[in-house]
Design an enzyme around this catalytic site. Structure first.
Site, short mmCIF file in Angstrom:
data_model
loop_
_atom_site.label_atom_id
_atom_site.label_comp_id
_atom_site.label_asym_id
_atom_site.label_seq_id
_atom_site.Cartn_x
_atom_site.Cartn_y
_atom_site.Cartn_z
N GLY A 148 25.26 1.52 11.20
CA GLY A 148 24.60 1.15 12.06
C GLY A 148 24.39 2.09 13.21
O GLY A 148 25.05 3.37 13.19
N CYS A 149 23.67 1.78 14.27
CA CYS A 149 23.19 2.83 15.23
C CYS A 149 24.29 3.05 16.34
O CYS A 149 24.83 4.08 16.45
CB CYS A 149 21.82 2.15 16.05
SG CYS A 149 21.86 0.83 16.83
N TYR A 150 24.97 2.10 16.86
CA TYR A 150 26.05 2.33 17.67
C TYR A 150 27.30 2.59 16.88
O TYR A 150 27.93 3.72 17.26
CB TYR A 150 26.49 1.13 18.19
CG TYR A 150 25.89 0.49 19.39
CD1 TYR A 150 25.24 1.32 20.51
CD2 TYR A 150 25.42 -1.05 19.45
CE1 TYR A 150 24.71 0.93 21.51
CE2 TYR A 150 24.78 -1.46 20.58
CZ TYR A 150 24.46 -0.77 21.63
OH TYR A 150 23.70 -1.06 22.84
#
Length: 343
Positions: A148-150
Protein backbone atom coordinates in the site's frame (compact mmCIF):
# COMPACT_ATOMS: atom_id res chain seq x y z
CA UNK A 1 6.11 -8.74 -25.37
CA UNK A 2 4.21 -9.13 -22.08
CA UNK A 3 0.44 -9.03 -22.65
CA UNK A 4 -1.19 -7.06 -19.87
CA UNK A 5 -4.74 -6.94 -18.57
CA UNK A 6 -6.03 -4.32 -16.13
CA UNK A 7 -9.12 -5.03 -14.06
CA UNK A 8 -10.67 -1.81 -12.80
CA UNK A 9 -9.32 0.63 -15.34
CA UNK A 10 -11.50 3.64 -14.51
CA UNK A 11 -9.87 4.45 -11.18
CA UNK A 12 -6.75 6.53 -10.64
CA UNK A 13 -4.43 3.55 -10.17
CA UNK A 14 -5.80 1.92 -13.34
CA UNK A 15 -5.24 5.12 -15.29
CA UNK A 16 -1.73 5.43 -13.85
CA UNK A 17 -0.97 1.85 -14.91
CA UNK A 18 -2.00 2.68 -18.48
CA UNK A 19 0.00 5.93 -18.50
CA UNK A 20 3.16 4.12 -17.41
CA UNK A 21 2.69 0.98 -19.50
CA UNK A 22 2.29 2.82 -22.82
CA UNK A 23 5.95 3.75 -22.46
CA UNK A 24 7.09 0.28 -21.42
CA UNK A 25 9.15 -1.32 -24.21
CA UNK A 26 8.35 -4.90 -23.20
CA UNK A 27 4.66 -4.71 -22.26
CA UNK A 28 1.40 -4.13 -24.11
CA UNK A 29 -2.00 -3.51 -22.54
CA UNK A 30 -4.48 -5.69 -24.42
CA UNK A 31 -7.51 -5.58 -22.11
CA UNK A 32 -8.92 -2.99 -19.68
CA UNK A 33 -12.07 -3.84 -17.79
CA UNK A 34 -14.85 -1.88 -16.15
CA UNK A 35 -18.14 -3.28 -15.00
CA UNK A 36 -19.96 0.06 -15.27
CA UNK A 37 -18.27 1.52 -18.38
CA UNK A 38 -17.89 -1.45 -20.72
CA UNK A 39 -18.04 -0.37 -24.35
CA UNK A 40 -16.78 3.13 -23.53
CA UNK A 41 -13.45 4.14 -25.08
CA UNK A 42 -10.76 4.57 -22.44
CA UNK A 43 -9.98 8.03 -23.79
CA UNK A 44 -13.56 9.21 -23.19
CA UNK A 45 -12.82 9.00 -19.46
CA UNK A 46 -9.10 9.77 -19.62
CA UNK A 47 -8.44 12.13 -22.57
CA UNK A 48 -4.77 12.44 -21.58
CA UNK A 49 -4.31 8.92 -23.02
CA UNK A 50 -5.49 9.91 -26.51
CA UNK A 51 -3.02 8.67 -29.11
CA UNK A 52 -1.56 6.21 -26.62
CA UNK A 53 -4.41 3.87 -25.66
CA UNK A 54 -6.78 2.66 -28.39
CA UNK A 55 -8.98 0.39 -26.29
CA UNK A 56 -12.52 0.37 -24.94
CA UNK A 57 -13.47 -0.95 -21.53
CA UNK A 58 -14.72 -4.53 -21.53
CA UNK A 59 -16.54 -6.67 -19.00
CA UNK A 60 -14.34 -8.10 -16.22
CA UNK A 61 -14.68 -11.76 -17.17
CA UNK A 62 -12.25 -14.55 -17.93
CA UNK A 63 -12.87 -14.46 -21.69
CA UNK A 64 -11.50 -10.92 -21.81
CA UNK A 65 -8.41 -11.79 -19.76
CA UNK A 66 -7.47 -15.32 -20.90
CA UNK A 67 -4.86 -14.14 -23.43
CA UNK A 68 -2.93 -12.09 -20.88
CA UNK A 69 0.43 -12.96 -19.35
CA UNK A 70 -0.25 -10.82 -16.29
CA UNK A 71 -3.35 -9.18 -14.87
CA UNK A 72 -3.28 -6.15 -12.60
CA UNK A 73 -6.20 -5.66 -10.22
CA UNK A 74 -6.78 -1.94 -9.61
CA UNK A 75 -10.08 -2.59 -7.86
CA UNK A 76 -11.71 -1.86 -4.50
CA UNK A 77 -10.87 -4.23 -1.67
CA UNK A 78 -12.81 -7.49 -1.84
CA UNK A 79 -13.01 -7.70 -5.65
CA UNK A 80 -9.76 -9.46 -6.57
CA UNK A 81 -10.15 -12.36 -4.16
CA UNK A 82 -13.21 -13.66 -6.03
CA UNK A 83 -11.59 -13.58 -9.49
CA UNK A 84 -7.91 -14.35 -8.87
CA UNK A 85 -8.19 -18.15 -8.37
CA UNK A 86 -9.59 -18.72 -11.88
CA UNK A 87 -6.96 -16.46 -13.45
CA UNK A 88 -4.09 -18.21 -11.66
CA UNK A 89 -5.50 -21.57 -12.79
CA UNK A 90 -4.84 -20.49 -16.41
CA UNK A 91 -1.18 -19.86 -15.64
CA UNK A 92 -1.60 -16.07 -15.71
CA UNK A 93 0.37 -14.05 -13.16
CA UNK A 94 -1.53 -11.61 -10.94
CA UNK A 95 -0.50 -8.34 -9.31
CA UNK A 96 -3.13 -7.05 -6.91
CA UNK A 97 -3.04 -3.36 -5.97
CA UNK A 98 -5.79 -3.75 -3.38
CA UNK A 99 -5.35 -5.09 0.15
CA UNK A 100 -6.97 -8.47 -0.53
CA UNK A 101 -3.78 -10.53 -0.20
CA UNK A 102 -1.49 -8.27 1.84
CA UNK A 103 -2.42 -9.38 5.36
CA UNK A 104 -1.70 -13.01 6.19
CA UNK A 105 -3.95 -13.21 9.26
CA UNK A 106 -7.51 -13.73 7.97
CA UNK A 107 -9.18 -12.59 11.19
CA UNK A 108 -7.25 -9.31 11.18
CA UNK A 109 -8.09 -8.69 7.50
CA UNK A 110 -11.78 -9.39 8.03
CA UNK A 111 -11.92 -7.12 11.08
CA UNK A 112 -10.35 -4.14 9.32
CA UNK A 113 -12.09 -4.58 5.96
CA UNK A 114 -15.49 -5.60 7.29
CA UNK A 115 -16.14 -8.61 5.06
CA UNK A 116 -15.38 -12.31 4.78
CA UNK A 117 -12.29 -13.29 2.80
CA UNK A 118 -13.16 -15.51 -0.20
CA UNK A 119 -9.69 -16.86 -1.06
CA UNK A 120 -7.97 -17.66 2.22
CA UNK A 121 -6.07 -20.55 0.63
CA UNK A 122 -4.12 -18.05 -1.50
CA UNK A 123 -2.86 -15.88 1.36
CA UNK A 124 0.20 -18.05 1.95
CA UNK A 125 0.92 -18.11 -1.79
CA UNK A 126 0.84 -14.32 -2.20
CA UNK A 127 4.18 -12.49 -2.03
CA UNK A 128 4.20 -9.03 -0.52
CA UNK A 129 5.15 -6.54 -3.23
CA UNK A 130 7.78 -4.33 -1.62
CA UNK A 131 10.84 -4.83 -3.87
CA UNK A 132 13.28 -3.12 -1.52
CA UNK A 133 12.68 -5.92 0.99
CA UNK A 134 11.14 -8.82 -0.94
CA UNK A 135 12.91 -8.66 -4.29
CA UNK A 136 13.98 -12.32 -4.57
CA UNK A 137 10.58 -13.69 -3.56
CA UNK A 138 8.82 -11.40 -6.05
CA UNK A 139 10.97 -12.78 -8.86
CA UNK A 140 9.53 -16.25 -8.31
CA UNK A 141 5.94 -15.26 -7.54
CA UNK A 142 2.79 -15.71 -9.61
CA UNK A 143 0.64 -13.72 -7.15
CA UNK A 144 1.94 -10.44 -5.75
CA UNK A 145 0.10 -8.30 -3.22
CA UNK A 146 1.44 -4.86 -4.05
CA UNK A 147 2.34 -2.84 -0.94
CA UNK A 148 0.00 0.00 0.00
CA UNK A 149 0.93 3.66 -0.37
CA UNK A 150 1.32 4.58 3.30
CA UNK A 151 2.93 1.22 4.16
CA UNK A 152 5.53 1.69 1.41
CA UNK A 153 6.73 5.01 2.81
CA UNK A 154 6.87 3.82 6.42
CA UNK A 155 8.60 0.51 5.71
CA UNK A 156 11.21 1.97 3.36
CA UNK A 157 11.90 4.73 5.88
CA UNK A 158 12.55 2.22 8.66
CA UNK A 159 14.34 -0.50 6.67
CA UNK A 160 17.97 0.45 7.47
CA UNK A 161 17.23 1.09 11.16
CA UNK A 162 15.40 -2.20 11.66
CA UNK A 163 17.93 -4.23 9.67
CA UNK A 164 20.71 -2.77 11.81
CA UNK A 165 18.70 -3.31 15.00
CA UNK A 166 19.64 0.13 16.26
CA UNK A 167 16.26 1.56 17.39
CA UNK A 168 13.85 0.88 20.23
CA UNK A 169 11.09 -1.11 18.51
CA UNK A 170 8.68 -0.60 21.42
CA UNK A 171 7.98 3.03 20.48
CA UNK A 172 8.00 4.08 16.83
CA UNK A 173 5.81 6.90 15.49
CA UNK A 174 4.89 7.61 11.87
CA UNK A 175 2.89 10.65 10.80
CA UNK A 176 1.88 10.37 7.13
CA UNK A 177 0.13 12.92 4.93
CA UNK A 178 -1.42 12.03 1.56
CA UNK A 179 -2.97 13.89 -1.34
CA UNK A 180 -6.69 13.44 -2.01
CA UNK A 181 -6.14 10.93 -4.86
CA UNK A 182 -5.33 8.42 -2.14
CA UNK A 183 -9.06 8.18 -1.47
CA UNK A 184 -9.73 7.01 -5.03
CA UNK A 185 -11.82 8.39 -7.88
CA UNK A 186 -15.25 8.57 -6.34
CA UNK A 187 -17.89 11.15 -5.51
CA UNK A 188 -17.40 12.28 -1.92
CA UNK A 189 -18.27 15.55 -0.19
CA UNK A 190 -15.16 15.23 1.98
CA UNK A 191 -12.95 15.26 -1.14
CA UNK A 192 -14.50 18.29 -2.87
CA UNK A 193 -12.08 21.11 -3.65
CA UNK A 194 -13.95 23.49 -1.34
CA UNK A 195 -13.62 20.95 1.49
CA UNK A 196 -9.92 20.09 1.10
CA UNK A 197 -8.39 23.32 -0.23
CA UNK A 198 -6.58 25.54 2.31
CA UNK A 199 -6.98 22.89 4.99
CA UNK A 200 -4.98 20.16 6.68
CA UNK A 201 -6.29 17.48 8.98
CA UNK A 202 -5.54 14.16 10.61
CA UNK A 203 -7.98 11.28 10.28
CA UNK A 204 -8.38 7.72 11.62
CA UNK A 205 -6.07 8.68 14.49
CA UNK A 206 -7.44 5.88 16.67
CA UNK A 207 -6.79 3.23 14.01
CA UNK A 208 -6.29 3.04 10.23
CA UNK A 209 -6.64 -0.14 8.18
CA UNK A 210 -3.12 0.25 6.80
CA UNK A 211 -1.70 -0.17 10.31
CA UNK A 212 -1.86 -4.00 10.43
CA UNK A 213 -0.18 -4.16 7.01
CA UNK A 214 2.59 -1.85 8.20
CA UNK A 215 3.04 -3.73 11.47
CA UNK A 216 3.21 -7.08 9.64
CA UNK A 217 5.82 -5.71 7.22
CA UNK A 218 7.92 -4.12 9.96
CA UNK A 219 7.87 -7.38 11.94
CA UNK A 220 9.07 -9.26 8.86
CA UNK A 221 11.93 -6.79 8.44
CA UNK A 222 12.89 -6.67 12.11
CA UNK A 223 12.35 -10.35 12.85
CA UNK A 224 9.96 -9.51 15.68
CA UNK A 225 7.19 -7.18 16.80
CA UNK A 226 7.51 -3.44 16.18
CA UNK A 227 5.07 -1.27 18.13
CA UNK A 228 3.94 1.56 15.90
CA UNK A 229 1.80 4.65 16.36
CA UNK A 230 0.52 5.58 12.91
CA UNK A 231 -1.51 8.72 12.18
CA UNK A 232 -2.56 9.59 8.61
CA UNK A 233 -3.33 13.12 7.43
CA UNK A 234 -5.00 14.65 4.38
CA UNK A 235 -3.04 17.15 2.30
CA UNK A 236 -4.76 19.69 0.00
CA UNK A 237 -2.85 18.39 -3.03
CA UNK A 238 -3.76 15.91 -5.79
CA UNK A 239 -1.00 13.36 -5.33
CA UNK A 240 1.94 12.68 -3.05
CA UNK A 241 2.77 11.33 0.40
CA UNK A 242 5.03 12.84 3.04
CA UNK A 243 5.84 10.58 5.99
CA UNK A 244 7.72 11.68 9.10
CA UNK A 245 9.04 8.85 11.27
CA UNK A 246 10.29 9.23 14.85
CA UNK A 247 12.31 6.56 16.65
CA UNK A 248 14.75 6.31 19.55
CA UNK A 249 18.28 5.11 18.88
CA UNK A 250 19.66 2.41 21.16
CA UNK A 251 23.19 3.70 20.52
CA UNK A 252 23.16 7.46 19.82
CA UNK A 253 26.74 7.26 18.49
CA UNK A 254 25.64 5.62 15.24
CA UNK A 255 26.05 7.64 12.02
CA UNK A 256 22.50 7.40 10.65
CA UNK A 257 23.31 9.30 7.46
CA UNK A 258 26.06 6.80 6.59
CA UNK A 259 23.73 3.93 7.50
CA UNK A 260 21.04 5.10 5.07
CA UNK A 261 23.53 5.96 2.33
CA UNK A 262 25.07 2.49 2.50
CA UNK A 263 21.79 0.58 2.77
CA UNK A 264 20.13 2.21 -0.25
CA UNK A 265 23.26 2.67 -2.37
CA UNK A 266 22.18 0.04 -4.91
CA UNK A 267 18.43 0.69 -4.78
CA UNK A 268 17.30 2.15 -8.12
CA UNK A 269 14.24 3.99 -6.80
CA UNK A 270 15.31 5.12 -3.32
CA UNK A 271 17.35 8.32 -3.22
CA UNK A 272 18.88 9.28 0.13
CA UNK A 273 19.35 13.06 0.06
CA UNK A 274 22.39 14.85 1.50
CA UNK A 275 22.50 15.55 5.24
CA UNK A 276 20.24 18.41 6.28
CA UNK A 277 17.82 17.99 3.36
CA UNK A 278 14.03 18.19 3.55
CA UNK A 279 12.39 16.27 0.68
CA UNK A 280 9.31 17.63 -1.07
CA UNK A 281 6.40 15.77 -2.63
CA UNK A 282 6.71 17.90 -5.78
CA UNK A 283 10.14 16.40 -6.50
CA UNK A 284 8.74 12.87 -6.96
CA UNK A 285 5.33 13.67 -8.48
CA UNK A 286 4.55 11.27 -11.32
CA UNK A 287 7.72 9.23 -10.71
CA UNK A 288 8.54 5.88 -9.13
CA UNK A 289 11.22 7.44 -6.94
CA UNK A 290 11.22 7.72 -3.18
CA UNK A 291 13.29 10.52 -1.59
CA UNK A 292 14.55 10.15 1.97
CA UNK A 293 16.27 12.47 4.43
CA UNK A 294 17.43 11.49 7.89
CA UNK A 295 17.94 13.89 10.82
CA UNK A 296 19.32 13.82 14.35
CA UNK A 297 18.03 16.54 16.71
CA UNK A 298 20.82 17.91 18.87
CA UNK A 299 21.28 16.51 22.38
CA UNK A 300 18.86 13.69 21.71
CA UNK A 301 18.84 9.99 20.96
CA UNK A 302 15.97 10.59 18.54
CA UNK A 303 16.22 9.89 14.81
CA UNK A 304 13.78 11.52 12.39
CA UNK A 305 13.28 10.08 8.92
CA UNK A 306 11.50 12.07 6.19
CA UNK A 307 10.10 10.11 3.23
CA UNK A 308 8.28 11.37 0.14
CA UNK A 309 6.70 9.39 -2.69
CA UNK A 310 3.91 9.68 -5.22
CA UNK A 311 1.03 7.68 -3.79
CA UNK A 312 -0.19 6.69 -7.28
CA UNK A 313 3.23 5.71 -8.63
CA UNK A 314 5.75 4.37 -6.11
CA UNK A 315 2.82 3.93 -3.72
CA UNK A 316 0.75 1.93 -6.22
CA UNK A 317 0.98 1.57 -10.01
CA UNK A 318 4.69 2.26 -10.52
CA UNK A 319 5.61 -0.18 -7.78
CA UNK A 320 3.27 -2.75 -9.33
CA UNK A 321 5.12 -2.43 -12.65
CA UNK A 322 8.42 -2.66 -10.77
CA UNK A 323 7.15 -5.99 -9.42
CA UNK A 324 6.06 -7.07 -12.92
CA UNK A 325 9.56 -6.39 -14.23
CA UNK A 326 11.01 -8.64 -11.53
CA UNK A 327 8.43 -11.40 -12.17
CA UNK A 328 9.28 -11.47 -15.89
CA UNK A 329 13.06 -11.27 -15.43
CA UNK A 330 13.32 -7.76 -16.90
CA UNK A 331 15.56 -4.94 -15.77
CA UNK A 332 13.75 -3.66 -12.68
CA UNK A 333 13.72 -0.05 -13.85
CA UNK A 334 12.24 -0.75 -17.30
CA UNK A 335 9.58 1.81 -18.17
CA UNK A 336 9.99 3.60 -14.83
CA UNK A 337 13.00 5.88 -15.20
CA UNK A 338 11.16 9.15 -15.77
CA UNK A 339 11.95 11.77 -13.09
CA UNK A 340 9.33 13.75 -11.20
CA UNK A 341 7.13 16.41 -12.79
CA UNK A 342 8.03 19.98 -11.82
CA UNK A 343 6.28 22.33 -11.38
Amino acid sequence: MIKVGIVGGTGYTGAELMRLLVGHPDAEVISVTSRSDQGTPVTDIYPHLRGSVDLSFVAPNLDNLKDCDVVFFATPHGVAQSAVPAILALGIKVIDLSADFRIRDVAIWERWYGQSHQATDLLSRAVYGLPEFNREKIKNADLVACAGCYPTSVQIGLLPLLKKGCIDVSDVIANSASGVSGAGRQASVANLLSETSDSFKAYAASGHRHQPEIEQGLADIAGGEVKLTFVPHLLPINRGIHTTIYANLIDPRIDVQALFDEHFEEEPFVDVLPAGSHPQTRSVRGSNYCHIAVHRPENSNKVIVLVVEDNLTKGASGQAIQCMNLMFNLEETTGLKSPGLVP
